[in-house]
Design a protein around this motif. Structure first.
Motif, PDB file in Angstrom:
ATOM      1  N   LYS A  95       0.877  -1.179   0.000  1.00  0.00           N
ATOM      2  CA  LYS A  95       0.000   0.000   0.000  1.00  0.00           C
ATOM      3  C   LYS A  95       0.904   1.215   0.000  1.00  0.00           C
ATOM      4  O   LYS A  95       1.663   1.424   0.938  1.00  0.00           O
ATOM      5  CB  LYS A  95      -0.886   0.017   1.248  1.00  0.00           C
ATOM      6  CG  LYS A  95      -1.757  -1.211   1.415  1.00  0.00           C
ATOM      7  CD  LYS A  95      -3.059  -1.072   0.672  1.00  0.00           C
ATOM      8  CE  LYS A  95      -4.027  -2.151   1.052  1.00  0.00           C
ATOM      9  NZ  LYS A  95      -4.132  -3.232   0.114  1.00  0.00           N
ATOM     10  N   GLY A  96       0.850   1.999  -1.089  1.00  0.00           N
ATOM     11  CA  GLY A  96       1.768   3.126  -1.224  1.00  0.00           C
ATOM     12  C   GLY A  96       3.178   2.584  -1.363  1.00  0.00           C
ATOM     13  O   GLY A  96       3.450   1.786  -2.243  1.00  0.00           O
ATOM     14  N   ASN A  97       4.066   2.968  -0.449  1.00  0.00           N
ATOM     15  CA  ASN A  97       5.424   2.427  -0.479  1.00  0.00           C
ATOM     16  C   ASN A  97       5.693   1.513   0.714  1.00  0.00           C
ATOM     17  O   ASN A  97       6.837   1.249   1.033  1.00  0.00           O
ATOM     18  CB  ASN A  97       6.451   3.569  -0.542  1.00  0.00           C
ATOM     19  CG  ASN A  97       6.389   4.475   0.677  1.00  0.00           C
ATOM     20  OD1 ASN A  97       5.503   4.331   1.518  1.00  0.00           O
ATOM     21  ND2 ASN A  97       7.317   5.405   0.777  1.00  0.00           N
ATOM     22  N   ARG A  98       4.621   1.026   1.342  1.00  0.00           N
ATOM     23  CA  ARG A  98       4.764   0.151   2.515  1.00  0.00           C
ATOM     24  C   ARG A  98       4.396  -1.276   2.167  1.00  0.00           C
ATOM     25  O   ARG A  98       3.296  -1.544   1.706  1.00  0.00           O
ATOM     26  CB  ARG A  98       3.903   0.657   3.662  1.00  0.00           C
ATOM     27  CG  ARG A  98       4.322   2.074   4.087  1.00  0.00           C
ATOM     28  CD  ARG A  98       3.791   2.437   5.409  1.00  0.00           C
ATOM     29  NE  ARG A  98       4.170   1.459   6.407  1.00  0.00           N
ATOM     30  CZ  ARG A  98       4.907   1.722   7.468  1.00  0.00           C
ATOM     31  NH1 ARG A  98       5.375   2.913   7.655  1.00  0.00           N
ATOM     32  NH2 ARG A  98       5.166   0.788   8.347  1.00  0.00           N
ATOM     33  N   MET A  99       5.326  -2.191   2.408  1.00  0.00           N
ATOM     34  CA  MET A  99       5.110  -3.607   2.173  1.00  0.00           C
ATOM     35  C   MET A  99       4.754  -4.269   3.509  1.00  0.00           C
ATOM     36  O   MET A  99       5.349  -3.959   4.537  1.00  0.00           O
ATOM     37  CB  MET A  99       6.399  -4.218   1.607  1.00  0.00           C
ATOM     38  CG  MET A  99       6.292  -5.671   1.270  1.00  0.00           C
ATOM     39  SD  MET A  99       7.788  -6.265   0.459  1.00  0.00           S
ATOM     40  CE  MET A  99       8.930  -6.333   1.824  1.00  0.00           C
ATOM     41  N   LYS A 100       3.760  -5.157   3.478  1.00  0.00           N
ATOM     42  CA  LYS A 100       3.319  -5.816   4.712  1.00  0.00           C
ATOM     43  C   LYS A 100       3.051  -7.291   4.421  1.00  0.00           C
ATOM     44  O   LYS A 100       2.372  -7.630   3.444  1.00  0.00           O
ATOM     45  CB  LYS A 100       2.034  -5.139   5.201  1.00  0.00           C
ATOM     46  CG  LYS A 100       1.428  -5.758   6.432  1.00  0.00           C
ATOM     47  CD  LYS A 100       0.147  -5.022   6.801  1.00  0.00           C
ATOM     48  CE  LYS A 100      -0.649  -5.815   7.793  1.00  0.00           C
ATOM     49  NZ  LYS A 100      -1.978  -5.281   7.996  1.00  0.00           N
ATOM     50  N   GLN A 101       3.572  -8.168   5.276  1.00  0.00           N
ATOM     51  CA  GLN A 101       3.296  -9.597   5.141  1.00  0.00           C
ATOM     52  C   GLN A 101       1.865  -9.861   5.581  1.00  0.00           C
ATOM     53  O   GLN A 101       1.397  -9.302   6.573  1.00  0.00           O
ATOM     54  CB  GLN A 101       4.265 -10.415   5.989  1.00  0.00           C
ATOM     55  CG  GLN A 101       4.067 -11.908   5.812  1.00  0.00           C
ATOM     56  CD  GLN A 101       5.104 -12.724   6.580  1.00  0.00           C
ATOM     57  OE1 GLN A 101       6.201 -12.260   6.844  1.00  0.00           O
ATOM     58  NE2 GLN A 101       4.738 -13.941   6.926  1.00  0.00           N
ATOM     59  N   VAL A 102       1.151 -10.722   4.811  1.00  0.00           N
ATOM     60  CA  VAL A 102      -0.232 -11.071   5.136  1.00  0.00           C
ATOM     61  C   VAL A 102      -0.375 -12.587   5.127  1.00  0.00           C
ATOM     62  O   VAL A 102       0.441 -13.304   4.551  1.00  0.00           O
ATOM     63  CB  VAL A 102      -1.234 -10.424   4.139  1.00  0.00           C
ATOM     64  CG1 VAL A 102      -1.221  -8.901   4.284  1.00  0.00           C
ATOM     65  CG2 VAL A 102      -0.938 -10.821   2.715  1.00  0.00           C
ATOM     66  N   GLU A 114      -3.835 -10.135  -8.731  1.00  0.00           N
ATOM     67  CA  GLU A 114      -2.639  -9.771  -9.501  1.00  0.00           C
ATOM     68  C   GLU A 114      -1.465  -9.577  -8.544  1.00  0.00           C
ATOM     69  O   GLU A 114      -1.529  -8.728  -7.654  1.00  0.00           O
ATOM     70  CB  GLU A 114      -2.874  -8.456 -10.264  1.00  0.00           C
ATOM     71  CG  GLU A 114      -3.996  -8.509 -11.265  1.00  0.00           C
ATOM     72  CD  GLU A 114      -3.539  -8.951 -12.637  1.00  0.00           C
ATOM     73  OE1 GLU A 114      -2.328  -9.076 -12.877  1.00  0.00           O
ATOM     74  OE2 GLU A 114      -4.424  -9.181 -13.470  1.00  0.00           O
ATOM     75  N   LEU A 115      -0.413 -10.348  -8.739  1.00  0.00           N
ATOM     76  CA  LEU A 115       0.814 -10.155  -7.986  1.00  0.00           C
ATOM     77  C   LEU A 115       1.818  -9.549  -8.958  1.00  0.00           C
ATOM     78  O   LEU A 115       2.211 -10.198  -9.935  1.00  0.00           O
ATOM     79  CB  LEU A 115       1.328 -11.482  -7.424  1.00  0.00           C
ATOM     80  CG  LEU A 115       0.352 -12.236  -6.515  1.00  0.00           C
ATOM     81  CD1 LEU A 115       1.002 -13.494  -5.955  1.00  0.00           C
ATOM     82  CD2 LEU A 115      -0.146 -11.351  -5.392  1.00  0.00           C
ATOM     83  N   THR A 116       2.203  -8.285  -8.723  1.00  0.00           N
ATOM     84  CA  THR A 116       3.015  -7.536  -9.671  1.00  0.00           C
ATOM     85  C   THR A 116       4.171  -6.835  -8.975  1.00  0.00           C
ATOM     86  O   THR A 116       4.118  -6.579  -7.766  1.00  0.00           O
ATOM     87  CB  THR A 116       2.167  -6.460 -10.389  1.00  0.00           C
ATOM     88  OG1 THR A 116       1.641  -5.567  -9.402  1.00  0.00           O
ATOM     89  CG2 THR A 116       1.019  -7.074 -11.174  1.00  0.00           C
ATOM     90  N   SER A 117       5.186  -6.500  -9.741  1.00  0.00           N
ATOM     91  CA  SER A 117       6.305  -5.716  -9.228  1.00  0.00           C
ATOM     92  C   SER A 117       5.769  -4.366  -8.769  1.00  0.00           C
ATOM     93  O   SER A 117       5.044  -3.697  -9.496  1.00  0.00           O
ATOM     94  CB  SER A 117       7.349  -5.538 -10.331  1.00  0.00           C
ATOM     95  OG  SER A 117       8.418  -4.774  -9.854  1.00  0.00           O
ATOM     96  N   GLY A 118       6.076  -4.004  -7.530  1.00  0.00           N
ATOM     97  CA  GLY A 118       5.568  -2.755  -6.972  1.00  0.00           C
ATOM     98  C   GLY A 118       4.213  -2.888  -6.315  1.00  0.00           C
ATOM     99  O   GLY A 118       3.701  -1.941  -5.733  1.00  0.00           O
ATOM    100  N   GLY A 119       3.599  -4.079  -6.406  1.00  0.00           N
ATOM    101  CA  GLY A 119       2.296  -4.321  -5.793  1.00  0.00           C
ATOM    102  C   GLY A 119       2.346  -5.557  -4.908  1.00  0.00           C
ATOM    103  O   GLY A 119       3.394  -5.891  -4.351  1.00  0.00           O
TER     104      GLY A 119
END
Length: 164
Positions: A95-102, A114-119
């Motif tokens: 979300k934005g520039n924050r990556m979070k493990q789910v 969709e699993l994409t670079s930057g997403g």
């Protein structure tokens, strides 16, 4: 008209209302996703496309990308991915520039994950080896309700970006 006429009509209306209510309730899915009026029985129908792993710049970590298409009327969730390439694969959302493990990622009914670079993406850690461009890696995708899906995933250059 006899006195029983209006009573019979009222009883018939009550029976019809109760019957319609039961029929509408039966259209709802157990996951709370609501009914599907396109003729599906609420079961997900999953397929995977566009999968790849970027050649990692480091020896111990890589990222994976793919799309899961759900042509069915019921939603599902990607709950985990396993591969002989890594001892651990985690699911991440961005979300934005924050990556979070789910713990899972939604695969919507009649939609796509969709699993994409930057997403949203997969993180492969503790690699058994640093994969080379052109190598194919086995992945098994595990879902909340659907059977696992096994795929072979190509390793692409770090700068690779798929075409839409």
């Amino acid at each position: 008209m006899t006195a029983a006429g209006p009573g019979i009509r009222k009883a018939a209306a009550v029976v019809l209302t109760v019957g319609l209510s039961a029929a509408l309730a039966a259209c709802g899915s157990e996951d709370g996703g609501g009914g599907d009026h396109a003729g599906h029985k609420g079961a997900p129908k999953l397929s995977v496309s566009g999968a790849y792993v970027s050649q990692p710049p480091l020896d111990d970590m890589a990222a994976g990308y793919l799309a899961v298409r759900n042509a069915g009327g019921g939603a599902d969730e990607l709950t985990s991915v396993t591969t002989p390439l890594a001892s651990e694969v985690t699911l991440h959302t961005t979300k934005g520039n924050r990556m979070k493990q789910v713990s899972s990622l939604d695969v919507p009914a009649d939609g796509r994950l969709e699993l994409t670079s930057g997403g949203d993406h997969l993180m492969l850690t503790n690699l058994t080896h640093r994969p080379k461009v052109g190598e194919r890696v086995s992945f098994t995708l595990h879902f909340a309700t659907s059977d696992p899906i096994e795929i072979k995933v190509p390793v692409e250059p770090t700068t690779y970006r798929p075409k839409d």
